[in-house]
Design a protein around this motif. Structure first.
Motif, PDB file in Angstrom:
ATOM      1  N   ASN A 218       0.916  -1.192  -0.061  1.00 33.90           N
ATOM      2  CA  ASN A 218      -0.152  -0.062   0.036  1.00 33.90           C
ATOM      3  C   ASN A 218       0.906   1.349  -0.104  1.00 33.90           C
ATOM      4  N   THR A 219       0.729   2.160  -0.848  1.00 33.98           N
ATOM      5  CA  THR A 219       1.190   3.472  -0.780  1.00 33.98           C
ATOM      6  C   THR A 219       0.404   4.705  -0.573  1.00 33.98           C
ATOM      7  N   PRO A 221      -3.173   6.022   1.580  1.00 36.22           N
ATOM      8  CA  PRO A 221      -2.349   7.090   1.613  1.00 36.22           C
ATOM      9  C   PRO A 221      -0.926   6.872   2.258  1.00 36.22           C
ATOM     10  N   ALA A 223       1.095   7.394   4.679  1.00 33.00           N
ATOM     11  CA  ALA A 223       1.134   7.129   5.974  1.00 33.00           C
ATOM     12  C   ALA A 223       0.682   5.644   6.596  1.00 33.00           C
ATOM     13  N   GLN A 224      -0.184   4.909   5.382  1.00 33.87           N
ATOM     14  CA  GLN A 224      -0.330   3.776   5.752  1.00 33.87           C
ATOM     15  C   GLN A 224       0.405   2.503   4.669  1.00 33.87           C
ATOM     16  N   GLY A 225       1.409   3.040   4.524  1.00 34.34           N
ATOM     17  CA  GLY A 225       2.737   2.284   3.748  1.00 34.34           C
ATOM     18  C   GLY A 225       2.852   0.790   4.697  1.00 34.34           C
ATOM     19  N   VAL A 226       2.897  -0.277   3.770  1.00 36.02           N
ATOM     20  CA  VAL A 226       3.170  -1.531   4.569  1.00 36.02           C
ATOM     21  C   VAL A 226       3.731  -2.472   3.627  1.00 36.02           C
ATOM     22  N   ASP A 277      -4.620  13.836   3.901  1.00 34.99           N
ATOM     23  CA  ASP A 277      -4.453  13.728   5.575  1.00 34.99           C
ATOM     24  C   ASP A 277      -3.907  14.771   6.228  1.00 34.99           C
ATOM     25  N   ALA A 291       5.933   6.504   2.203  1.00 36.28           N
ATOM     26  CA  ALA A 291       5.148   5.290   2.247  1.00 36.28           C
ATOM     27  C   ALA A 291       6.181   4.264   2.717  1.00 36.28           C
ATOM     28  N   ALA A 294       6.907   4.724   6.296  1.00 37.78           N
ATOM     29  CA  ALA A 294       5.658   4.464   7.093  1.00 37.78           C
ATOM     30  C   ALA A 294       5.849   2.650   7.199  1.00 37.78           C
ATOM     31  N   ALA A 295       6.086   2.003   6.100  1.00 40.30           N
ATOM     32  CA  ALA A 295       6.144   0.725   6.122  1.00 40.30           C
ATOM     33  C   ALA A 295       7.347   0.307   6.906  1.00 40.30           C
ATOM     34  N   ARG A 298       6.384   0.411  10.540  1.00 44.70           N
ATOM     35  CA  ARG A 298       5.219  -0.599  11.182  1.00 44.70           C
ATOM     36  C   ARG A 298       5.978  -1.820  11.433  1.00 44.70           C
TER      37      ARG A 298
END
Length: 413
Positions: A218-219, A221, A223-226, A277, A291, A294-295, A298
């Motif tokens: 996920n790229t 948003p 901030a939700q990169g994983v 956001d 992203a 963020a990943a 995480r």
């Protein structure tokens, strides 16, 4: 082109030899014909039009010309997929050096090329263990021992003032790879680290693995990169313990090409700033880097300050509707002017690439489009695409002034 046509011979009769002007004319015409056939046979396309001006100021303002440790902009150098009519290695290095390039990424660890870079004053080099050597890196033998070869190379040139990052593989987990290279990464990193420790170089030479963007599930948003590849967890842990960097190849060009409706041209080029956001992003590259961060966090909150490298990023100048020199100018200008605001621990972005490679689209495990042959900042034979291509702020225009040594990396938390 038939072999008979390429290998024809010119017979000049005795009567012709008595007419020097006629003999010279025949020889000249024949030579021109052979050259034309050979160039066409090698896929050479003459440069179209005059070099483009990117319209940058006479001297780049801060932060691009910062004199404190921060992101630098380097250039990838590969001539592997060029034709025989293209530029020589020595001339290619000279061309980059004359443009003020001080940081270069290679896709192998050829000591002769490293020497050519040193000869031209380019001392900051990213070398790579090719995917084809990853098995031997993890399980070295008397016959094949890239661990020793890499350690010997960096030790030799470290003594002469060079600094290195070593990449273990290039996009080894990409979905188009036909072999499972991921299983060799952790062991290969461990072996290289041990060899560097034995030579007292583990604090100077940085280790990494060059991943492609497919490891991001996920790229948006940002901030939700994983991450979606399990091997990333093990690699990130090893890199962090060794004091290395996390490295990605990121291409807003392909994001736009594959999804033009969801990724507008201006956003991919970086000429459009947007808010997601409540956070301001300077284009797609900025979002991709965010992203990635963020990943990483995480996986482990300690990775908030792990150094990042973008090992490949660029924009083609031909082969597709929006692959133009003007758009490439916009993208490179964006990278140079805004790299320092994309992540506080971003260390280097390597522009892909120095010179066009006319066989690039048919190389590797996944053939690509014609645009892949035209990512060079210069044409294949070294002709300029841009009139103001300079990576030195002192003599204007196109880059960063001070390239900080990897030996002096600092973390920003």
């Amino acid at each position: 082109i038939s072999q008979d046509l390429l290998l024809f011979e010119i017979r000049i009769s005795v009567s012709m030899l008595r007419e020097p002007q006629l003999a010279c004319w025949v020889a000249a015409v024949a030579a021109a014909a052979v050259c034309t056939l050979l160039l066409q046979g090698c896929g050479f396309t003459p440069p179209a039009g005059e070099p483009v001006s990117c319209g940058l100021p006479a001297k780049l303002p801060p932060p691009a010309c910062r004199t404190t440790p921060g992101p630098q902009v380097g250039v990838g150098l590969s001539l592997q997929y060029q034709s025989s009519t293209s530029i020589y290695q020595r001339d290619a290095v000279a061309r980059l050096a004359s443009a003020g390039v001080r940081s270069v990424r290679l896709w192998d660890h050829d000591a002769n090329m490293v020497q050519l870079l040193l000869d031209r004053g380019i001392k900051d080099v990213f070398i790579n263990v090719p995917n084809s050597e990853l098995h031997a890196l993890a399980y070295p033998s008397i016959v094949s021992d890239p661990v020793r070869q890499m350690a010997d190379t960096v030790e030799k040139f470290d003594e002469r003032g060079m600094t290195f990052v070593i990449g273990v593989g290039n996009e080894p987990t990409a979905p188009w790879m036909t072999q499972d290279y991921g299983k060799y990464l952790a062991m290969g990193l461990q072996n290289l680290h041990g060899a560097l420790v034995d030579r007292g170089l583990n604090e100077k030479v940085k280790l990494t693995v060059v991943f492609d963007a497919s490891i991001l599930g996920n790229t948006f948003p940002p901030a939700q990169g994983v991450f979606v590849e399990d091997i990333v967890t093990e690699v990130a842990q090893a890199i962090h313990s060794f004091g290395g960097a996390f490295t990605m190849n990121l291409y807003p060009w392909f994001s736009h090409k594959d999804s033009p409706e969801s990724v507008p041209l201006a956003l991919a080029l970086g000429t459009l700033t947007n808010f997601v956001d409540g956070v301001e992003y300077h284009g797609v590259l900025h979002q991709q880097i965010a992203a990635t961060r963020a990943a990483l966090t995480r996986l482990n909150s300690d990775y908030i300050s792990m150094p990042l490298i973008v090992a490949e990023s660029g924009w083609p100048t031909a082969g597709y509707d929006e692959a133009t020199a003007e758009n490439a100018c916009s993208y490179v200008r964006h990278v140079l002017l805004f790299s320092s605001v994309m992540d506080p621990n971003l260390r280097t972005i390597y522009l892909f690439e120095g010179f066009d490679e006319h066989g690039k689209n048919s190389a590797g495990d996944s053939p690509g489009g014609e645009d892949e042959n035209h990512f060079g900042l210069f044409y294949a034979r070294g002709e300029a695409k841009f009139v103001d291509l300079s990576f030195s702020c002192a003599d204007a225009s196109f880059g960063t002034a001070v390239n900080t040594s990897f030996a002096n990396w600092s973390m920003v938390v």
